[in-house]
Design an enzyme around this catalytic site. Structure first.
Site, PDB file in Angstrom:
ATOM      1  N   ASP A   1       6.521   0.584  11.795  1.00  0.00           N
ATOM      2  CA  ASP A   1       7.159  -0.381  12.682  1.00  0.00           C
ATOM      3  C   ASP A   1       7.041  -1.820  12.192  1.00  0.00           C
ATOM      4  OD1 ASP A   1       4.393  -0.601  13.191  1.00  0.00           O
ATOM      5  OD2 ASP A   1       4.818  -1.519  15.131  1.00  0.00           O
TER       6      ASP A   1
ATOM      7  N   ASP B   1      -0.444   2.687  15.509  1.00  0.00           N
ATOM      8  CA  ASP B   1      -0.189   1.631  16.503  1.00  0.00           C
ATOM      9  C   ASP B   1       1.239   1.106  16.416  1.00  0.00           C
ATOM     10  OD1 ASP B   1      -2.734   1.806  17.430  1.00  0.00           O
ATOM     11  OD2 ASP B   1      -3.503   0.196  16.159  1.00  0.00           O
TER      12      ASP B   1
ATOM     13  N   ASP C   1       2.634   5.698  10.667  1.00  0.00           N
ATOM     14  CA  ASP C   1       1.744   4.667  11.166  1.00  0.00           C
ATOM     15  C   ASP C   1       1.390   5.055  12.615  1.00  0.00           C
ATOM     16  OD1 ASP C   1       0.544   2.093  11.576  1.00  0.00           O
ATOM     17  OD2 ASP C   1       2.348   1.565  12.724  1.00  0.00           O
TER      18      ASP C   1
END
Ligand code: GDD
Ligand code: MG
Length: 685
Positions: free
Chosen positions: A627, A423, A421
């Site tokens: 995250d 961001d 991922d």
């Protein structure tokens, strides 16, 4: 193209030797189905099939001080889709023939919108590179590649290998007839199309090799080929009960191979090279000694021979060259092959003594051998070539339209692959900086581990980071709305929705317009208030996201999903989300905004891409780094899911099996994850 129907193949262990087939018609005819049913024979090979193969074919053009006009003619005969690799051993210095060749090649490429490679055999960088890769047998005492056509061919094979080509063919640059050159490349493609094995070689027999002696005489056989064919057939005959004369192309300079076969052969230095290729195939795969390579044993090796229509007219380099440079080496490789029996050896010695090539009772000189190219550390070679590729590419500054990196990975084994991922994971949740993970990115790259972005970001946004980090792997955009695969990344063809620049795009979600329309309808019907990025100016997007203006503009270039802000209390937010769900819209929460789409699914996209990786590289061990909740599906799809910490130094609560939590916010955690991946203390091998 139409070619004579198949003839009885001769089996020699795992090797299938196909008797010569004549080409009957150079064109392939119309595709419109004819009223009259096409006969089964002769066999017709469609143009598309030929072109499809030529796109995967590199043509190696060895050149040593040939007339540049003739060279120019040869170039004009190489089909447009083939990649040209010129390997030169021409004189440099005051008269710089290489420079002339480079100029001719550049002009040709500019005029025809092509790109090509030209490399001089004595280029010190090349010598150094090969030494680094452990391929010293091709080098002389000074660390430069030795002279010889075979050495030139080898350089071509290695380059074709790391450029991700599937086939390699050879065409001499002293050929007077461009039409013949064109025909040779057609034959190569046809030969490959006739074989079902990945281990295949196509060798050409010229119908006529005219000689000018007062008048033009259309001779069928060259003397050297006649003699070399005789002894190689002798060799094969002696191994079985039945005599054969199936080999008609013992020293065919014009020939081509699948790289999977080319990688396995041992090459003779100098002009014995083509005969030795056959001897190397027989030595390894005819069953005379145990066939160690299981894949070859199962699939077999095809040796296809076809006869051309155009006459072969090339520079005549004299009788002495014929006998001394060509016949002796050609017979030497048969003679010195450990499997050659005494009777054939005696006949060869007698013949060469009669021609006064060796003294009565004298020894036949043994040629140096170049070990199989698969012994070269291909990954290392690709790395080194990557650095110097610009020096070899023509026209200067134009890309070769092949990406060396993925190609190098094709040559190397990919055993692990990372999905990440962006961001909050690779990029810091506040500063959007990847600095803390940069070194780790480089380490994964050096280890040949592909890094696949899998994020809500758009194609345009992800391209910025891919460029900055020099990442050349496929990527998943807008939360799984589409998978973007660089052309030529994978070895095989797969279905995709469209081509954008140099990428094949597999679309899984509906286009942006449809999402917008549905959102608009919803807001009107239910009187809901939401803010969509599509309605904001770039400045406004920059303000709410904290992105700079350039990145904010790129963030607005959405193709499949809309970024939505929902303000208000929790209850209100929940009711809006429920309404979107009712309307068939999918959404994910990226920490600040909702990404709304019709069909985006990070997990589905990741799974599909994993399939492609596995088809191409075999069993790849997959790792995912994320995250937040919107990484859940991606993390569920991989073998080793890893989670980095969020701003508050905690991990988001995710229900994923075997989830590994790494310490560190965003990129810091990413670096830790990378070191675990590289440490190999997971079970991916
Ligand atoms: N790179 C490189 N390095 N190229 C070379 C070298 C070298 O040291 N020596 C020759 N060449 C190039 C030539 O410029 C030509 O394009 C090609 O290799 C073949 O060399 P010729 O000298 O023309 O060989 P030939 O015509 O006698 O023999 C050809 O046909 C035979 C089959 O009939 C070659 O292709 C032989 O290998 C082949 O056996
Ligand atoms: Mg020649």
């Amino acid at each position: 193209m139409r070619i004579e129907s198949a003839k009885q193949v001769e089996h020699f262990g795992a090797v299938r030797i196909h008797p010569v087939r004549r080409v009957l018609e150079l064109d392939s005819g119309t595709r419109i189905p004819s009223q009259i049913k096409e006969g089964v024979e002769p066999q017709k090979i469609e143009r598309d099939v030929i072109t499809g193969i030529q796109q995967k074919l590199a043509i190696v053009l060895p050149i040593k001080d040939e007339d540049v006009k003739i060279f120019e003619g040869v170039l004009s005969g190489i089909p447009h889709d083939c990649l040209m690799i010129v390997t030169s051993n021409s004189q440099r210095g005051e008269i710089d023939n290489l420079k002339k060749e480079q100029e001719i090649l550049e002009q040709f490429c500019l005029a025809t919108n092509r790109s090509a490679l030209i490399v001089h055999q004595k280029d010190p960088q090349l010598g150094e590179t090969l030494a680094d890769c452990g391929y010293n047998q091709v080098l002389d005492g000074k660390g430069l590649v030795r002279s010889g056509k075979a050495e030139g061919m080898l350089i071509g094979i290695l380059l074709a290998m790391v450029l991700g080509k599937e086939y390699v063919g050879f065409i001499d640059t002293d050929n007077y007839i461009p039409g013949a050159v064109w025909e040779y490349a057609q034959h190569y493609a046809i030969g490959f199309s006739l074989s079902n094995s990945p281990y295949v070689m196509t060798r050409l027999l010229w119908r006529y090799k005219p000689k000018i002696a007062g008048e033009l005489r259309f001779r069928k056989w060259g003397r050297v080929s006649e003699i070399a064919n005789r002894y190689i057939n002798n060799f094969i005959s002696a191994k079985g009960k039945f005599e054969t004369d199936v080999i008609k192309t013992a020293n065919a300079g014009e020939h081509a191979m699948s790289l999977r076969l080319a990688k396995k052969l041992t090459y003779a230095t100098g002009y014995g090279v083509e005969t030795q290729e056959l001897m190397s195939i027989f030595a390894q795969f005819s069953g005379l000694t145990p066939i160690v390579d299981k894949a070859v044993r199962e699939k077999g090796v095809d040796i296809i021979q076809t006869e051309t229509i155009n006459p072969h007219i090339h520079e005549e380099k004299g009788e002495e060259h014929l006998v001394k440079d060509m016949l002796v080496p050609s017979l030497s490789v048969i003679y010195h092959n450990p499997l050659c029996e005494e009777a054939t050896r005696q006949l060869i010695t007698k013949h060469l003594a009669e021609l006064e090539c060796i003294p009565e009772g004298g020894e036949i000189p043994q040629l140096g051998m170049l070990p199989p190219p698969e012994n070269v550390d291909a990954d290392k070679f690709a790395n080194l070539v990557d650095r110097h590729l610009n020096n070899y590419t023509t026209p200067k500054g134009r890309s070769l339209r092949v990406d060396l990196w993925p190609a190098a990975r094709k040559a190397a084994e990919v055993t692990k692959q990372v999905f990440t991922d962006l961001d909050g994971t690779l990029l810091h949740p506040l500063s959007y900086s990847y600095a803390a993970a940069l070194e780790s990115v480089r380490e994964l790259q050096a280890a040949g581990i592909p890094i696949v972005f899998c994020s809500a970001k758009t194609m345009a946004e992800q391209q910025v980071y891919r460029k900055e980090l020099d990442i050349k792997d496929p990527f998943i955009i807008e939360n799984g709305a589409a998978i973007v695969v660089p052309k030529d990344y994978f070895h095989f063809s797969f279905s995709f929705s469209r081509i954008i620049d140099d990428y094949c795009v597999i679309e899984l979600a509906a286009p942006y317009k449809e999402v917008r329309n549905r959102l608009k309808e919803l807001c009107e019907q239910r009187e809901i208030q939401i803010t969509c990025f599509g309605d904001l100016t770039t400045e406004e997007v920059s303000k709410v996201t904290g992105l700079n203006l350039m990145m904010a503009a790129l963030a607005k270039q959405r193709e499949y999903s809309e970024t939505v802000m929902i303000e208000g209390n929790k209850k209100h937010v929940q009711s809006v989300l429920a309404a979107m769900k009712d309307a068939g819209l999918d959404y994910t929460f990226g920490g600040k905004f909702y990404e709304v789409s019709l069909g985006s699914d990070k997990g589905k996209a990741a799974k599909l891409l994993i399939e492609l990786f596995k088809l191409n590289f075999g069993n790849v061990y997959t790792i995912g780094i994320g995250d937040s909740l919107n990484d859940l599906e991606m993390l569920t799809a991989v073998d080793l899911p890893m989670l980095v910490q969020t701003m508050n130094k905690r991990w988001n609560k995710l229900n994923v099996k075997n989830l590994k939590r790494v310490t560190g916010i965003g990129p810091e955690g990413w670096a830790k994850a990378a070191s675990e991946i590289l440490g190999g203390n997971n079970q991916g091998k």
